[in-house]
Design a protein around this motif. Structure first.
Motif, mmCIF file in Angstrom:
data_model
loop_
_atom_site.group_PDB
_atom_site.id
_atom_site.type_symbol
_atom_site.label_atom_id
_atom_site.label_comp_id
_atom_site.label_asym_id
_atom_site.label_seq_id
_atom_site.Cartn_x
_atom_site.Cartn_y
_atom_site.Cartn_z
ATOM 1 N N LYS A 12 13.568 5.158 -1.640
ATOM 2 C CA LYS A 12 13.979 4.851 -0.256
ATOM 3 C C LYS A 12 12.768 4.793 0.643
ATOM 4 N N ARG A 13 11.811 5.700 0.484
ATOM 5 C CA ARG A 13 10.614 5.678 1.339
ATOM 6 C C ARG A 13 9.793 4.417 1.068
ATOM 7 N N PHE A 14 9.813 4.044 -0.180
ATOM 8 C CA PHE A 14 9.049 2.836 -0.532
ATOM 9 C C PHE A 14 9.634 1.607 0.165
ATOM 10 N N ASP A 15 10.926 1.449 0.220
ATOM 11 C CA ASP A 15 11.579 0.300 0.869
ATOM 12 C C ASP A 15 11.265 0.232 2.356
ATOM 13 N N ILE A 16 11.184 1.361 3.039
ATOM 14 C CA ILE A 16 10.886 1.374 4.504
ATOM 15 C C ILE A 16 9.462 0.902 4.758
ATOM 16 N N LYS A 17 8.561 1.385 3.943
ATOM 17 C CA LYS A 17 7.159 0.974 4.121
ATOM 18 C C LYS A 17 6.995 -0.519 3.886
ATOM 19 N N LYS A 18 7.715 -0.986 2.883
ATOM 20 C CA LYS A 18 7.620 -2.412 2.562
ATOM 21 C C LYS A 18 8.127 -3.252 3.703
ATOM 22 N N THR A 19 9.258 -2.757 4.300
ATOM 23 C CA THR A 19 9.836 -3.504 5.414
ATOM 24 C C THR A 19 8.891 -3.523 6.601
ATOM 25 N N LEU A 20 8.268 -2.396 6.892
ATOM 26 C CA LEU A 20 7.330 -2.315 8.012
ATOM 27 C C LEU A 20 6.122 -3.223 7.796
ATOM 28 N N LEU A 21 5.686 -3.236 6.543
ATOM 29 C CA LEU A 21 4.531 -4.088 6.236
ATOM 30 C C LEU A 21 4.843 -5.567 6.452
#
Length: 402
Positions: A12-21
């Motif tokens: 889940k943390r990985f998906d948020i970072k990806k979205t922000l990027l």
């Protein structure tokens, strides 16, 4: 221990970072694209407006749009270094100078001009308005051109001044006649005449005529003729006259005012006269006494003493006492002329004179101071004949009484 049915926290943390990027990358791309687009559609230009330099970044496509953007209304008289239709380019320099309105009145004929020149002299040269050395301009030629400037130009013209026959020429503008005469050092006296009023404006191609008028007093000594007064004298035989008092001319001083125009006398007026010596009247006695005829009117011969004289003897004038000219003759109507005593033989009487056996007719046309009583004086041609005759006795008889 086993875990079932729950989310994986790491994933889940990985998906948020990806979205922000992804979102950040999109923003950067949009910024870069916008910057590239802005740099592509704008231009950095320099506008020099009436000498003042302005840096301008604009998205205008051409010069006309830029001028509108700057609020500059370019008229047909203004000066622009480029065309309004030119496309703007980065680094472009545009020079703009607003035209100034100038009103020029030449000899009261006014015309409006527009110019971008800095000084009056440059404007006049631009408009081919030539000035002569004598023209008058209302402003300094080096003056700065400002909007609404009024320039008055008075063209000089030649005027001739005829000063009492002496001609002067001058180049004038809007002078009055009086100012022109002052410039020419021409002064008028009280009596001088001029064909214009001093306050009048000098007209082009006109001639100013001055008549120099002088008045002077002149005195003259004039003779006063004497008058002849005739007085009857009963002691003097009728037909005789005698000056009993000689006349004398008097004297008077006459004063005239003499007027001259340009040196020529035009009038002469008597203003005063003074008698300095009175005249003396001549008094003439006029005889009224009837003559006593001693010659026999019936034609009887009577004895007379005779002499002879010439027309130019001492005291003679060439004319008889009755006015007959005897300078070239000794006859009157074919008869000899004799001088008589009118109391014995009346004047104009016709007599016959007998000398020895010879006789001749004679007429009494003269008198003489020495002819008194029964004496006659016979007119002859030469003094020699008169001297040779001396005194002789003759006989006289009346033929026709005068």
């Amino acid at each position: 221990m086993s875990v079932t049915g729950g989310a994986n926290p790491v994933k889940k943390r990985f998906d948020i970072k990806k979205t922000l990027l992804i979102l950040l990358t999109a923003v950067v791309l949009v910024g870069i694209t916008s910057y590239i687009a802005y740099e592509t559609i704008t231009a950095e230009v320099t506008v020099v407006q009436n000498g003042e330099e302005v840096e301008k970044t604009t998205a205008a496509n051409n010069v006309n749009e830029l001028m509108d953007e700057l609020g500059i209304d370019v008229s047909k008289h203004d000066e622009l270094s480029v065309s309004l239709e030119d496309e703007l380019t980065d680094g472009m320099v545009i020079e703009y100078k607003e035209a100034q309105e100038v009103n020029v009145a030449i000899d009261d004929q006014e015309e409006t001009y527009y110019t971008t020149q800095e000084q009056v002299k440059d404007f006049l040269e631009e408009e081919s308005i030539d000035l002569s050395d004598h023209d008058q301009v209302s402003v300094d030629l080096n003056a700065e051109i400002k909007d609404g400037l009024k320039i008055d130009i008075d063209r000089a013209f030649e005027v001739t001044v005829n000063d009492g026959g002496e001609e002067h020429t001058a180049m004038v503008t809007n002078q009055s006649v009086g100012e022109l005469l002052k410039d020419l050092n021409i002064e008028l006296s009280d009596h001088d005449q001029i064909n214009a009023e001093l306050d009048d404006s000098v007209q082009n191609q006109s001639s100013i005529d001055i008549v120099r008028v002088t008045k002077e007093k002149v005195t003259e000594e004039v003779e006063i003729p004497y008058e002849t007064v005739r007085e009857n004298d009963s002691d003097l035989l009728r037909g005789n006259q005698e000056v009993v008092k000689s006349g004398k001319e008097g004297k008077k001083v006459e004063t005239y005012e003499v007027t001259k125009e340009n040196g020529e006398v035009v009038s002469r007026e008597l203003v005063d006269e003074e008698v300095v010596e009175d005249s003396v009247n001549q008094v003439v006695a006029v005889g009224t006494k009837a003559p006593v005829t001693l010659v026999d009117s019936k034609g009887e011969w009577m004895n007379f003493t005779s002499t002879k004289y010439t027309a130019f003897c001492d005291g003679c004038t060439g004319s008889t006492a009755t006015g007959v000219d005897v300078s070239n003759t000794i006859y009157y109507n074919g008869m000899r002329i004799i001088a008589v005593d009118p109391s014995v033989i009346p004047l104009d009487s016709i007599v016959e004179v007998k000398v020895g056996n010879n006789t001749f007719k004679a007429i009494a046309k003269d008198t003489g101071g020495a002819i008194k009583g029964k004496k006659i004086d016979i007119l002859v041609d030469s003094k020699q004949e008169a001297w040779n005759w001396g005194y002789r006795s003759v006989q006289v008889r009346m033929l026709k009484e005068g």
